[in-house]
Design an enzyme around this catalytic site. Sequence first.
Site, short mmCIF file in Angstrom:
data_model
loop_
_atom_site.label_atom_id
_atom_site.label_comp_id
_atom_site.label_asym_id
_atom_site.label_seq_id
_atom_site.Cartn_x
_atom_site.Cartn_y
_atom_site.Cartn_z
N ASP A 149 -15.92 32.03 11.28
CA ASP A 149 -16.41 32.41 12.62
C ASP A 149 -17.56 33.41 12.52
O ASP A 149 -17.54 34.46 13.17
CB ASP A 149 -15.26 32.97 13.45
CG ASP A 149 -15.67 33.19 14.91
OD1 ASP A 149 -16.51 32.43 15.42
OD2 ASP A 149 -15.13 34.13 15.55
N GLU A 174 -18.21 27.23 9.79
CA GLU A 174 -18.77 28.01 10.91
C GLU A 174 -19.38 29.30 10.38
O GLU A 174 -19.07 30.40 10.86
CB GLU A 174 -17.69 28.27 11.97
CG GLU A 174 -18.32 28.50 13.33
CD GLU A 174 -17.30 28.59 14.47
OE1 GLU A 174 -17.74 28.86 15.59
OE2 GLU A 174 -16.08 28.39 14.24
N TYR A 228 -16.92 20.92 8.81
CA TYR A 228 -16.70 21.58 10.09
C TYR A 228 -16.92 20.52 11.16
O TYR A 228 -18.04 20.21 11.54
CB TYR A 228 -17.67 22.75 10.26
CG TYR A 228 -17.57 23.47 11.59
CD1 TYR A 228 -16.35 23.73 12.17
CD2 TYR A 228 -18.72 23.89 12.26
CE1 TYR A 228 -16.26 24.39 13.39
CE2 TYR A 228 -18.65 24.55 13.47
CZ TYR A 228 -17.41 24.80 14.04
OH TYR A 228 -17.33 25.46 15.24
N ASP A 277 -12.18 22.94 8.89
CA ASP A 277 -11.78 22.98 10.29
C ASP A 277 -12.05 21.60 10.87
O ASP A 277 -13.19 21.24 11.15
CB ASP A 277 -12.59 24.06 11.02
CG ASP A 277 -12.27 24.13 12.51
OD1 ASP A 277 -11.42 23.35 12.98
OD2 ASP A 277 -12.89 24.96 13.21
N ASN A 299 -10.85 20.52 13.71
CA ASN A 299 -10.89 20.62 15.17
C ASN A 299 -9.97 19.63 15.87
O ASN A 299 -10.34 19.02 16.89
CB ASN A 299 -12.33 20.48 15.67
CG ASN A 299 -12.92 21.82 16.08
OD1 ASN A 299 -12.25 22.64 16.70
ND2 ASN A 299 -14.17 22.05 15.71
N ASP A 327 -6.94 23.57 10.73
CA ASP A 327 -7.52 23.59 9.39
C ASP A 327 -6.60 22.85 8.43
O ASP A 327 -5.39 23.09 8.42
CB ASP A 327 -7.73 25.03 8.93
CG ASP A 327 -8.62 25.80 9.91
OD1 ASP A 327 -9.83 25.86 9.68
OD2 ASP A 327 -8.08 26.32 10.92
N ASP A 360 -11.04 34.31 13.71
CA ASP A 360 -10.04 33.76 14.62
C ASP A 360 -9.27 32.63 13.96
O ASP A 360 -8.30 32.11 14.54
CB ASP A 360 -10.66 33.31 15.95
CG ASP A 360 -11.85 32.38 15.78
OD1 ASP A 360 -12.20 32.06 14.64
OD2 ASP A 360 -12.44 31.99 16.81
N HIS A 361 -9.68 32.22 12.77
CA HIS A 361 -8.92 31.31 11.91
C HIS A 361 -8.39 32.10 10.72
O HIS A 361 -8.96 33.13 10.34
CB HIS A 361 -9.80 30.19 11.37
CG HIS A 361 -10.27 29.21 12.39
ND1 HIS A 361 -9.85 27.89 12.42
CD2 HIS A 361 -11.15 29.35 13.42
CE1 HIS A 361 -10.45 27.27 13.42
NE2 HIS A 361 -11.24 28.12 14.03
#
Length: 322
Positions: A75, A101, A176, A215, A217, A287, A312-313
């Site tokens: 992030d 990211e 990502y 990630d 998503n 993830d 935040d991950h």
Amino acid sequence: FQRACVCASRLPPGNMSKRGKKNEEVADSDNGTGPAAKKGKKEAEPPILYEDPPDKLTSKDGRAAGLKITSWNVDGLRAWVKKKGLDWVREESPDVLCLQETKCAEKALPGEITSMPEYPHKYWAGSEDKEGYSGVAMLCKTEPINVTYGIGKEEHDKEGRVITAEFPNYFLVTAYVPNASRGLVRLDYRKTWDVDFRAYLSDLDKRKPLILCGDLNVAHQEIDLKNPKGNRKNAGFTPEEREGFTQLLDAGFVDSFRELYPDQAYAYTFWTYMMNARGKNVGWRLDYFVLSKALLPSLCDSKIRNTAMGSDHCPITLHMAV
């Protein structure tokens, strides 16, 4: 750093805050911290947390783990470095570190990253046209045979989302995956991505088995997020995205965490920054380490390092006997 030359951008990932907010609205009721609790109808209950068990360092056939890979959506690379993310990495000491990211152009990379002697082979992909957007990186202790960027389709590759490294016995892909975005405005694009990315991975798998990390998503099943009922129309848990992941598994791949821990609930890798979601463990498992089925005999463990802070991950780590 070696890098790909990618030169376009899109809208920001989007919907993370909306997704988290929706989670929290449902979670307030679930955890007894919402309106009902304030009216005295329900007492607050402590959150159910997930504790990462001790690492398993042998495969089912008794071989010792010889490969350790860590993946982390940071992030924002620069912010993550300032939050001492590299300190955790040095303690974990993976053979390969994959980041998503990164949101950082090559010219702005922190010196703490570029000067890391532990990882002499560093590879970077990102959008050059839009600062602070998307981006992936791969840092290796051992030099790969070959490194490529993207999946061979300009409409996807311009966003800097994929790096593939070839090693003697496997491919390693870090990705990502695009977010469907707020209001699902990019859901159609995400569906196209899923089809094209699956085809890319299947082609690689025909040459040698692969490890996909990053990630992705999507929370694949209801067990993979705290509040499935309230998120069925939100990015990351739509039927279309979940079906896309199912089709990836049906194409000959395995979700390593669910292979080892099929019934483990409350194991998440993403939490919105809002409303103490991480403290209450109101999260999503976004993830993954996905493996070719041919690599299953070499699987030792798939870890969720949910106590590691800086994003935040949280990071995830894979142990393989290859």
